[in-house]
Design an enzyme around this catalytic site. Structure first.
Site, short mmCIF file in Angstrom:
data_model
loop_
_atom_site.label_atom_id
_atom_site.label_comp_id
_atom_site.label_asym_id
_atom_site.label_seq_id
_atom_site.Cartn_x
_atom_site.Cartn_y
_atom_site.Cartn_z
CE1 TYR A 29 32.07 25.90 6.84
CE2 TYR A 29 33.42 26.20 8.75
CZ TYR A 29 33.04 26.07 7.23
OH TYR A 29 34.16 26.47 6.43
CG ASP A 36 25.14 30.90 8.10
OD1 ASP A 36 26.28 30.46 8.34
OD2 ASP A 36 24.67 30.85 6.78
CE LYS A 87 26.28 25.66 1.91
NZ LYS A 87 27.18 24.75 1.49
P1 KE4 Z 1 31.14 28.87 1.77
O1 KE4 Z 1 32.10 29.89 2.22
O2 KE4 Z 1 31.72 27.16 1.90
O3 KE4 Z 1 30.43 29.21 0.39
O4 KE4 Z 1 30.11 28.91 2.75
C1 KE4 Z 1 30.41 28.63 4.22
C2 KE4 Z 1 29.22 28.15 4.94
C3 KE4 Z 1 28.43 29.28 5.73
N1 KE4 Z 1 27.40 28.92 6.42
C4 KE4 Z 1 26.69 27.71 6.40
C5 KE4 Z 1 25.48 27.52 7.20
C6 KE4 Z 1 27.42 26.79 5.80
O5 KE4 Z 1 26.83 25.40 5.64
C7 KE4 Z 1 28.83 27.05 4.85
C8 KE4 Z 1 29.38 25.90 4.14
N2 KE4 Z 1 28.84 24.60 4.30
C9 KE4 Z 1 29.98 23.66 3.90
C10 KE4 Z 1 29.05 22.21 4.17
N3 KE4 Z 1 28.59 21.95 5.42
C11 KE4 Z 1 30.63 23.69 2.96
C12 KE4 Z 1 31.52 22.56 2.46
C13 KE4 Z 1 33.06 22.81 2.54
O6 KE4 Z 1 33.57 23.34 3.39
O7 KE4 Z 1 33.62 22.16 1.45
#
Ligand code: KE4
Length: 428
Positions: free
Chosen positions: A145, A240, A268
């Protein structure tokens, strides 16, 4: 039985005005049943809900809280920054300090651009990869993801997989036509993609440790293979590290595994819990970004002084490496304890861990890719989740998420968690 009246009332109200009552789908507890609790306070390793229930927190706001919640250094830094203005839209010294910390910590990053989320970081990184290589195709892996980028919402993990929507509605086929999706940990499929599309592949983007379908590890030599085959074809290797960056080591997964990607995405932890993202890499690639180069990317609140103040405070607390030693040891203790709890209850689990990140799959065989992860017993996971919640332990509300330990966790918290698991595992 935990009281939940206030959270229930808030959730009813939330559902009137917010889609699904949440601002991010995975928070809705759809995969585990019941309704979400509403957090009102968090400190160190504990979260309190609107009904006064307290939980040992292993979600850590999905990764940022490596020091625990509301660490003093972050609270003070944000308070101080806020007194001087919450946003300038003008270059500010904190952005420079953040860039210096990232470049000094991650050898592969010669230049870095801040943005406001992990999604923005990955979206911008693949645009930059295409602009730099003048190629269009991007390889991604099932279960990984990278945020809700249109072209990467294909067999995606995290909330998409949790809700059984690895591919989203609203994304025209044209937007994903340049995305090649392959199984993770499968060398032959990557070889085949390059044999067929080699000169049109701008890059490979991956989570070096996929942690959005639970958590599984790259097989030995796999990351080295991806590094070699991209170099061989003048494609870019994009890590990523939104989740693993500054989590697995100060230099993230690339530091842990000794791989040098061409670009990296962050989020994060570098925002200390405030909205943030970043992408960085070799200067010759990054210099293709506007205003110097032809690849456009922008953001009103990019490098925002509050997020920078919070992130700088966290990174400065990580530089001496002591946090990593502590959370590695606690991670081992937790995994060992959960394995014993499962064995005592005769429950088949796969405890998969790296550093302070882990996942407890209710599965009979080790998990190396999304297909393996999909074999896990999600009903049993849901029962485990609810049982742990009743015992005052909050784990991620999905089998397809990772858990996190922070520097604020301690042996007592781990012991309480293992005791809870020992009790709950016997009931599921
Ligand atoms: P954000 O756009 O949510 O800040 O980051 C996206 C993203 C990109 N790459 C990786 C490896 C990630 O884990 C994420 C976001 N992680 C999720 C949790 N598995 C966010 C939680 C959510 O969507 O509420």
């Amino acid at each position: 039985m935990r009281s939940s009246a206030e959270s229930q009332s808030l959730f009813e109200k939330a559902q009137q005005w917010i889609p699904g009552g949440v601002n991010s789908p995975v928070r809705a507890f759809r995969a585990v049943g019941g309704n979400p609790f509403f957090a009102v306070r968090a400190s160190r390793a504990t979260v309190w809900d609107a009904d006064g229930n307290e939980y040992i927190d292993y979600v850590g706001t999905w990764g940022p809280a490596i020091l625990g919640h509301a660490p003093g250094v972050v609270v003070e830094a944000v308070q101080k920054a806020a007194e001087h203005g919450t946003s300038f839209g003008i270059p500010n010294p904190l952005e420079v300090r953040m860039a210096e910390l990232v470049v000094n910590a991650v050898p592969s990053v010669e230049k870095v651009r801040m943005c406001n989320s992990g999604t923005e970081a990955t979206m911008s990184a693949i645009r930059l990869a295409r602009g730099f290589t003048k190629r269009n195709k991007i390889i991604k892996f099932e279960g990984c993801y990278h945020g809700h980028v249109d072209s990467l919402l294909v067999k995606a993990g995290s909330g998409a997989l949790t809700l059984g929507q690895p591919d989203s509605a609203g994304v025209p086929a044209e937007f994903t036509s340049q995305t090649i999706v392959l199984p993770f940990n499968d060398v032959e499929s990557v070889r085949g993609a390059f044999a067929e599309h080699g000169r049109d592949i701008a890059g490979i983007i991956l989570e070096p440790v996929p942690a959005n379908a639970g958590l599984y590890l790259p097989r030995g030599g796999y990351l080295e293979f991806l590094r070699d085959i991209t170099a061989e074809h003048d494609s870019l290797l994009i890590f990523d590290e939104v989740m693993t960056g500054f989590r697995l080591s100060l230099a993230g997964a690339q530091g842990h595994f000794g791989i040098t990607p061409d670009m990296s995405c962050f989020g994060k932890i570098i925002g200390g819990g405030l909205p943030v993202g970043a992408f960085g890499g070799r200067a010759e690639i990054m210099d293709c970004l506007a205003p110097d180069g032809p690849v456009y990317q922008a953001g009103t609140l990019s490098g925002n002084p509050l997020a920078m103040a919070a992130g700088v405070a966290v990174l400065e607390a990580l530089v001496d490496g002591s946090v990593y030693k502590k959370i590695e040891a606690l991670g081992q203790t937790l995994s060992d304890g959960l394995a014993k709890a499962a064995a005592a209850a005769g429950v088949s689990v796969q405890l998969q861990r790296i550093g302070s990140m882990s996942c407890c799959y209710f599965a009979d065989a080790p998990v190396y890719n999304m297909t393996d992860a999909m074999q896990s017993d999600r009903d049993r996971f849901a029962k485990y989740f609810q049982g742990m919640l009743e015992e005052g332990v909050y784990i991620a509300p999905s089998q397809f998420e990772a858990g996190f330990i922070s520097a604020a966790h301690d042996e007592a918290a781990i012991e309480k968690t293992v005791a809870a698991a020992t009790k709950v595992m016997k009931t599921i």
